[in-house]
Motif scaffolding. Structure first.
Motif, short mmCIF file in Angstrom:
data_model
loop_
_atom_site.label_atom_id
_atom_site.label_comp_id
_atom_site.label_asym_id
_atom_site.label_seq_id
_atom_site.Cartn_x
_atom_site.Cartn_y
_atom_site.Cartn_z
N VAL A 1 0.81 -1.22 0.00
CA VAL A 1 0.00 0.00 0.00
C VAL A 1 0.85 1.27 0.00
N LYS A 2 2.15 1.09 0.14
CA LYS A 2 3.02 2.26 0.17
C LYS A 2 2.84 3.07 -1.11
N ASP A 3 2.83 4.38 -1.00
CA ASP A 3 2.63 5.32 -2.11
C ASP A 3 1.18 5.41 -2.56
N ARG A 4 0.28 4.60 -1.96
CA ARG A 4 -1.14 4.70 -2.28
C ARG A 4 -1.96 5.11 -1.07
N PHE A 5 -1.56 4.66 0.11
CA PHE A 5 -2.30 4.93 1.33
C PHE A 5 -1.52 5.93 2.19
N THR A 6 -2.26 6.77 2.92
CA THR A 6 -1.64 7.71 3.84
C THR A 6 -2.38 7.67 5.17
N VAL A 7 -1.64 7.47 6.24
CA VAL A 7 -2.23 7.45 7.58
C VAL A 7 -1.88 8.75 8.28
N SER A 8 -2.85 9.27 9.03
CA SER A 8 -2.62 10.51 9.78
C SER A 8 -3.45 10.48 11.06
N ARG A 9 -3.15 11.36 11.97
CA ARG A 9 -3.91 11.43 13.22
C ARG A 9 -4.12 12.86 13.63
N ASN A 10 -5.22 13.09 14.30
CA ASN A 10 -5.55 14.40 14.85
C ASN A 10 -5.76 14.19 16.34
N ASN A 11 -4.74 14.50 17.13
CA ASN A 11 -4.83 14.25 18.57
C ASN A 11 -5.87 15.12 19.24
N ALA A 12 -6.10 16.29 18.72
CA ALA A 12 -7.10 17.19 19.32
C ALA A 12 -8.50 16.60 19.20
N LYS A 13 -8.74 15.85 18.12
CA LYS A 13 -10.06 15.26 17.89
C LYS A 13 -10.08 13.76 18.19
N ASP A 14 -8.92 13.20 18.58
CA ASP A 14 -8.82 11.76 18.85
C ASP A 14 -9.30 10.94 17.66
N THR A 15 -8.81 11.30 16.50
CA THR A 15 -9.17 10.56 15.28
C THR A 15 -7.92 10.15 14.52
N VAL A 16 -8.06 9.06 13.81
CA VAL A 16 -7.00 8.57 12.93
C VAL A 16 -7.66 8.29 11.59
N THR A 17 -7.01 8.70 10.52
CA THR A 17 -7.58 8.48 9.20
C THR A 17 -6.64 7.68 8.32
N LEU A 18 -7.23 7.00 7.37
CA LEU A 18 -6.47 6.26 6.37
C LEU A 18 -7.00 6.68 5.01
N GLN A 19 -6.24 7.48 4.29
CA GLN A 19 -6.61 7.89 2.95
C GLN A 19 -6.10 6.83 1.99
N MET A 20 -7.01 6.25 1.22
CA MET A 20 -6.65 5.17 0.31
C MET A 20 -6.92 5.60 -1.13
N ASN A 21 -5.87 5.68 -1.91
CA ASN A 21 -5.98 6.07 -3.31
C ASN A 21 -5.59 4.92 -4.22
N ASP A 22 -5.99 5.02 -5.48
CA ASP A 22 -5.64 4.00 -6.48
C ASP A 22 -5.96 2.60 -5.94
N LEU A 23 -7.16 2.44 -5.47
CA LEU A 23 -7.55 1.17 -4.87
C LEU A 23 -7.57 0.05 -5.90
#
Length: 122
Positions: free
Chosen positions: A63-85
């Motif tokens: 998934v490298k170069d297609r997926f991006t993981v990030s977190r927002n500590n203020a909102k206690d959320t983690v996201t996974l952006q998935m491209n070119d599925l």
């Protein structure tokens, strides 16, 4: 008590994108390592990506170069952006929380798990 709730799954065509979110509640610390995992029918659960308290990220090679993981500590959320599925990305996706040293390649490092969100790529 820690609760993780995933959202954002769905059905897309190959080449499309989805954005998964994980909302955390309870005793999640900013130092926790947060991971995304997936499990296809008949397969073992595998680590996809992780982000630690220092925002260091790791990805499995597929998934490298297609997926991006990030977190927002203020909102206690983690996201996974998935491209070119791709159809091989079809699976149930899970968010998980572990200690700061947790390794996304070892599911046993992660103590808390969400219920999962289905991603289907055709």
């Amino acid at each position: 008590h820690v609760q993780l709730v995933e959202s954002g799954g769905g059905s897309v065509q190959a080449g499309g994108s989805l954005r998964l979110s994980c909302a955390a509640s309870g005793s999640i610390q900013r130092t926790n390592c947060m991971g995304w995992f997936r499990q296809a029918p008949g397969e073992e659960r595998e680590g996809v990506a992780s982000i630690d308290g220092g925002r260091n990220v790791r990805y499995t090679s597929s998934v490298k170069d297609r997926f991006t993981v990030s977190r927002n500590n203020a909102k206690d959320t983690v996201t996974l952006q998935m491209n070119d599925l791709k159809p091989d990305d079809t699976a149930m996706y899970y968010c998980a929380a572990g200690p700061f040293y947790a390794d996304y390649q070892d599911t046993l490092d992660f103590k808390y798990w969400g219920q999962g969100t289905q991603v289907t790529v055709s």
